[in-house]
Structure formats: C-alpha cells, structure tokens
Design an enzyme around this catalytic site. Structure first.
Site, PDB file in Angstrom:
ATOM      1  N   ASP A 113       0.910  -1.471   0.272  1.00 14.63           N
ATOM      2  CA  ASP A 113       0.516   0.018   0.074  1.00 14.63           C
ATOM      3  C   ASP A 113       0.738   1.352   0.046  1.00 14.63           C
ATOM      4  O   ASP A 113       1.923   1.294   0.471  1.00 14.63           O
ATOM      5  CB  ASP A 113      -0.621  -0.071   1.288  1.00 14.63           C
ATOM      6  CG  ASP A 113      -1.986   0.675   0.914  1.00 14.63           C
ATOM      7  OD1 ASP A 113      -1.963   1.355   0.191  1.00 14.63           O
ATOM      8  OD2 ASP A 113      -2.723   1.052   2.409  1.00 14.63           O
ATOM      9  N   GLY A 114       0.418   1.711  -0.504  1.00 12.35           N
ATOM     10  CA  GLY A 114       0.990   3.734  -0.518  1.00 12.35           C
ATOM     11  C   GLY A 114       1.542   4.047  -1.464  1.00 12.35           C
ATOM     12  O   GLY A 114       2.484   5.122  -2.221  1.00 12.35           O
ATOM     13  N   TRP A 144       3.443   7.682  -2.418  1.00  3.51           N
ATOM     14  CA  TRP A 144       4.173   8.080  -3.142  1.00  3.51           C
ATOM     15  C   TRP A 144       4.134   8.904  -4.116  1.00  3.51           C
ATOM     16  O   TRP A 144       5.224   9.747  -4.010  1.00  3.51           O
ATOM     17  CB  TRP A 144       4.473   5.967  -3.049  1.00  3.51           C
ATOM     18  CG  TRP A 144       6.176   6.849  -3.832  1.00  3.51           C
ATOM     19  CD1 TRP A 144       7.270   6.822  -3.091  1.00  3.51           C
ATOM     20  CD2 TRP A 144       7.088   7.354  -5.132  1.00  3.51           C
ATOM     21  NE1 TRP A 144       8.579   6.749  -3.625  1.00  3.51           N
ATOM     22  CE2 TRP A 144       8.240   6.860  -4.568  1.00  3.51           C
ATOM     23  CE3 TRP A 144       6.308   6.841  -6.197  1.00  3.51           C
ATOM     24  CZ2 TRP A 144       8.913   6.431  -5.964  1.00  3.51           C
ATOM     25  CZ3 TRP A 144       6.800   7.208  -7.356  1.00  3.51           C
ATOM     26  CH2 TRP A 144       8.722   6.814  -6.743  1.00  3.51           C
ATOM     27  N   ASN A 176     -10.736  -3.410  -6.182  1.00  5.00           N
ATOM     28  CA  ASN A 176      -9.802  -2.388  -7.114  1.00  5.00           C
ATOM     29  C   ASN A 176     -10.563  -1.487  -8.288  1.00  5.00           C
ATOM     30  O   ASN A 176     -10.223  -1.158  -8.638  1.00  5.00           O
ATOM     31  CB  ASN A 176      -8.468  -2.977  -7.137  1.00  5.00           C
ATOM     32  CG  ASN A 176      -7.663  -2.517  -6.312  1.00  5.00           C
ATOM     33  OD1 ASN A 176      -6.450  -3.441  -5.839  1.00  5.00           O
ATOM     34  ND2 ASN A 176      -7.551  -1.791  -5.204  1.00  5.00           N
ATOM     35  N   ARG A 209      -5.524  -2.022   8.554  1.00 10.16           N
ATOM     36  CA  ARG A 209      -6.276  -3.027   7.971  1.00 10.16           C
ATOM     37  C   ARG A 209      -5.805  -4.158   6.821  1.00 10.16           C
ATOM     38  O   ARG A 209      -4.531  -4.659   7.189  1.00 10.16           O
ATOM     39  CB  ARG A 209      -6.989  -2.499   6.972  1.00 10.16           C
ATOM     40  CG  ARG A 209      -8.072  -1.481   7.525  1.00 10.16           C
ATOM     41  CD  ARG A 209      -9.188  -1.271   5.893  1.00 10.16           C
ATOM     42  NE  ARG A 209      -8.651   0.295   5.519  1.00 10.16           N
ATOM     43  CZ  ARG A 209      -8.172   1.145   5.003  1.00 10.16           C
ATOM     44  NH1 ARG A 209      -8.402   1.982   6.528  1.00 10.16           N
ATOM     45  NH2 ARG A 209      -7.165   1.268   3.816  1.00 10.16           N
TER      46      ARG A 209
HETATM   47  C1  FPP Z   1      -2.141   0.049  -3.659  1.00 11.56           C
HETATM   48  O1  FPP Z   1      -1.686   1.629  -3.244  1.00 11.56           O
HETATM   49  C2  FPP Z   1      -1.640  -0.850  -4.464  1.00 11.56           C
HETATM   50  C3  FPP Z   1      -2.544  -1.301  -5.530  1.00 11.56           C
HETATM   51  C4  FPP Z   1      -3.606  -1.052  -5.515  1.00 11.56           C
HETATM   52  C5  FPP Z   1      -1.830  -1.842  -6.825  1.00 11.56           C
HETATM   53  C6  FPP Z   1      -0.111  -2.523  -6.356  1.00 11.56           C
HETATM   54  C7  FPP Z   1      -0.064  -2.412  -7.459  1.00 11.56           C
HETATM   55  C8  FPP Z   1       1.472  -2.757  -7.722  1.00 11.56           C
HETATM   56  C9  FPP Z   1       2.835  -2.889  -6.383  1.00 11.56           C
HETATM   57  C10 FPP Z   1       2.207  -2.755  -8.796  1.00 11.56           C
HETATM   58  C11 FPP Z   1       2.147  -4.009  -9.939  1.00 11.56           C
HETATM   59  C12 FPP Z   1       1.670  -4.946  -9.707  1.00 11.56           C
HETATM   60  C13 FPP Z   1       2.780  -6.638 -10.389  1.00 11.56           C
HETATM   61  C14 FPP Z   1       3.291  -7.288  -9.723  1.00 11.56           C
HETATM   62  C15 FPP Z   1       2.658  -6.181 -11.782  1.00 11.56           C
HETATM   63  P1  FPP Z   1      -2.850   2.658  -3.448  1.00 11.56           P
HETATM   64  O2  FPP Z   1      -2.762   2.796  -4.799  1.00 11.56           O
HETATM   65  O3  FPP Z   1      -3.915   2.132  -2.391  1.00 11.56           O
HETATM   66  O4  FPP Z   1      -1.848   3.456  -2.169  1.00 11.56           O
HETATM   67  P2  FPP Z   1      -2.696   4.793  -1.516  1.00 11.56           P
HETATM   68  O5  FPP Z   1      -3.061   3.905   0.044  1.00 11.56           O
HETATM   69  O6  FPP Z   1      -1.377   5.680  -0.902  1.00 11.56           O
HETATM   70  O7  FPP Z   1      -3.381   5.427  -2.435  1.00 11.56           O
END
Ligand code: FPP
Length: 234
Positions: A19-20, A24, A67, A188
């Site tokens: 997450d994050g 970032w 998502n 969470r």
């Molecule tokens: C959560 O951060 C992250 C995700 C929903 C996507 C995770 C995806 C990756 C790490 C890259 C793709 C991976 C592969 C295997 C190709 P967030 O978007 O909720 O961030 P936030 O909490 O800062 O809003």
C-alpha cells in the site's frame, strides 16, 4: 535480534499488502500510475531479499476484487503494468529459480493477460528457490464463497467442515502466511488472506510500498522472530 543469528525464526510464508503507491507519487507531484510503476519496480529487490533470508513463499497483493471500483484510467494503467510485468520480469525471476503463481479470479482478465499468466506459471513450474504468489483480482471473502459454492455444487454433505472448505481455496497447497506485512500506514486487512491469515502475525509500517526494501523486510522478520505464537492455546 538480527536475522543473521542462527536462532532467528524465519517465516516460511510472508504476505505483503503493498500500500501507498499513490501517496508516494502524490508526494512527488507525479500521477498515480507512476506510483504503481515504482511499486512494480520495488518487487525485484524484495523478492531477492526474501529469498536470501530463506523465505520460501512470498505472496503479494497486487489487485483486489475491490480495485475495479477505481478510476478506469488507473485500472487500465494497472492492467498495462501487469502486461509489462509478464513480458519483462518473468525471465529474470526464472533465472533466479523463482516459481511464479497467480492467485485470484483470472476469468476477469483479457485473453492476453490470461495467456501471459499461464505462460509464466508454466515456464517457472519446476523452480523451487522461492515461490512468488501474485494475488490479482483476489478477495478473501470471494475466495471463501467460491469454496463453499464448489462444495455445494459437488453435493458435499452437511455439515461442511473446515478441512472441506480449505481443500477448495484457490491454492490449498500453499502454507498459511506466518507473517503479513502492510506498508503505507493503514491498519487493515483489506480482504487479504482472510481464511489463511487467521493466525498470521501482522507487521505494519508507515513506509510507502515503493520505498520498501531489504532493510524494512529485515525489520519485519526480526519483529516476527521475537514473537511467541500460540494459535489460541495457553
Ligand atoms: C495499493 O496502493 C496498491 C495497489 C492497489 C496496486 C499494487 C500494484 C503494484 C505494486 C504494481 C503492480 C504489480 C505487479 C505485480 C505488476 P494504493 O494505490 O492504494 O496507494 P494509496 O494508499 O497511496 O492510495
């Protein structure tokens, strides 16, 4: 405790809620997808470090069943990253002896992604250095509902048992996660490994996923190593 110490307990299976990414990116004035790209690039070092520390299973929550509700441009961007990952990163993981598996409901993805997933799983099937499990379109509640429906469809007699449900989870051969790490400061589970994580130890860090690396992984494992697990017993 340092994890170089031979008495350190190393988790067999670590799950990570990555997450994050968007925060970032926002901190740097970049679009959300730049954060996800940085998140994708962070995977390599974490997989290598987990392998060096002796972790046998590393599961990564890359896309949840929830998502899909995100902005369509962000969802499309994430699908683009999956394609890129399947095209560019699988060979390197294979050369390191990693076995790659995908867990979740794959029928939601387009043909090209499904083919990429099958090819990656096939290519790395014989490897055993570390198992990398990428959870995509994964939701813990959906997984349990799917397992129960599967048992009902087979005409399984009531009462349905824990063992019966477990046998119909998406990947029943993978050991339950010993440790689940969540980056990004939220406290969470977000529908990750609901059944399998019943007795997992949790480790939370404020660090955003793209900044998570070897040192942070070592801290999480050290914290795990100092805990006593009782599984509800005295
Ligand atoms: C959560 O951060 C992250 C995700 C929903 C996507 C995770 C995806 C990756 C790490 C890259 C793709 C991976 C592969 C295997 C190709 P967030 O978007 O909720 O961030 P936030 O909490 O800062 O809003």
């Amino acid at each position: 405790m340092s994890i170089d110490d031979s008495s350190a307990k190393i988790p067999v299976h670590i799950g990570i809620i990555m997450d994050g990414n968007r925060r970032w990116a926002k901190k740097r004035g970049l679009p959300a997808i730049a954060g996800h790209r940085a998140g994708m690039n962070a995977l390599e070092k974490v997989i290598d470090s987990a392998h060096k520390f002796g972790v046998k299973y590393l599961s990564l929550y890359a896309f949840s069943t929830e998502n899909w509700k995100r902005n369509p441009l962000e969802v499309e961007g994430l699908m683009g990253l999956f394609r890129l990952y399947l095209k560019n990163k699988v060979e390197r993981l294979h050369s390191r002896g990693a076995r790659i598996r995908f867990v979740g409901k794959m029928d939601a993805f387009g043909r090209d992604i499904c083919e990429g997933i099958s090819a990656a799983e096939e290519r790395t099937r014989g490897n055993s250095a570390i198992n990398v499990i990428i959870c995509v379109n994964y939701g813990g509640r959906q997984e349990i509902v799917d397992a129960v429906n599967c048992l009902l469809a087979k005409g399984t007699e009531c009462p349905i048992t824990e063992d019966a449900v477990r046998s119909k989870l998406y990947a029943p051969d993978i050991p339950d996660p010993d440790l689940i790490i969540r980056t990004g400061g939220e406290l969470r589970m977000s529908n990750f490994w609901l059944w399998e994580g019943a007795y997992s130890e949790y480790y939370f860090t404020d660090i955003y996923w793209p900044e998570f690396g070897r040192e942070e992984l070592e801290l999480a494992i050290s914290s795990f190593s100092e805990r006593e697990r009782r599984y509800g017993a005295s």
